[in-house]
Write a protein that holds these residues in place. Sequence first.
Motif: not given
Length: 382
Positions: A212-239
Amino acid sequence: MTYRVAIIGTGENPETRDRDGFAMAYRHAAGYQRLDSCSLVACADIVPENAEAFAEHHGLDAVYEDHEVMLEEAEPDIVSICVPPAIHADLVVDSASAPSVDAVHCEKPMATAWEDCRRMVDVCDREGVQLTIDHQRRMAEPVLRAKELLDDGEIGDLKRLEWSEVNLFDAGSHLFDLCDLFVDGARAEWALAAIDCSHENRWFGALNETRSIAQWRYADGTLGVASTAEDGVTSVDAYLRVVGEDGTIEVQADDGTPLRVRTDGKWRTVDTDESVYGPTPGLARAALSTVTGVLPGVTWPADPPTHYDKAIEHLVDALATDTEPAFSGRRALRGTELVFASWESARQRGRVHLPLEIEGNPLEEMYEAEQLGGMDDWPDNE
């Protein structure tokens, strides 16, 4: 006072860890038994031999197959629920409704339907029962130190949170919860996500996406981004990456560093005694195993407390002082909403605004309707 503690769902062999079970009851029990304020008095499991093995291991006489009988007869003050997420809600409600119970500590994720997540919190609030969800990584030293760095202005104002995991629900619920910590509980406004299910991917009976790839926004303006993959190959290279206007903090970086910060173009490691996953277990026991016989006068160091131990101690302290725990049901609900919102966004193929106006589980509903990508390749559909 001494709190009477009971556990529902003992699980099988605690040394066996797979997608059917982790025997989390043994980890909860160890946390309670460290505390002078707690006494483990009873356990229940629908598989009698599992309950009996747990009871023998912990020296319990009160062993039950029916949790309702246990709640009535054992009269616990605190109940730990260590069963698959699909039955969390009913057991939380049953426990919170028992006259003796003051606190319920439930394994994560909260539940497999959004309406059940809300029901757990609503009933506990109505009954005056403290509800906690075992998002024990809020207790991890790298996480707490990272939050201190952010609050102290080390990287300037928070702009974005990024994380990677194997899925949004079972593993990702930890990360959504940690994001809630870093934004101080700010309300999430919307979520936008895409998911893939290349096969039926169940963890502890609950369906998860495979990528999956997900994005969201909080009311304070902070953006969130998540990248998940069962095989561990994601687009975010940190926990977990915390991005500010003047720098970046990484919790569990891709090179294994538990905590590091960059403010001048170079990474600086921040020393911690543990990783986000906890301290190295079994050091004292490993040392003892190398010794033949007893050495007079030698005292071996105890193992450091695990994050599960820290979580148990925290919830007990919160109960004793009548304060809201760091991983209360109310707080866990905010992060959990983003899991279901991400799945609902994938179903609607567009942005979903919060609060979420659904009841069930969008991923399971798409699965039942055969709407998930790649389903033609699943063995059951051949």
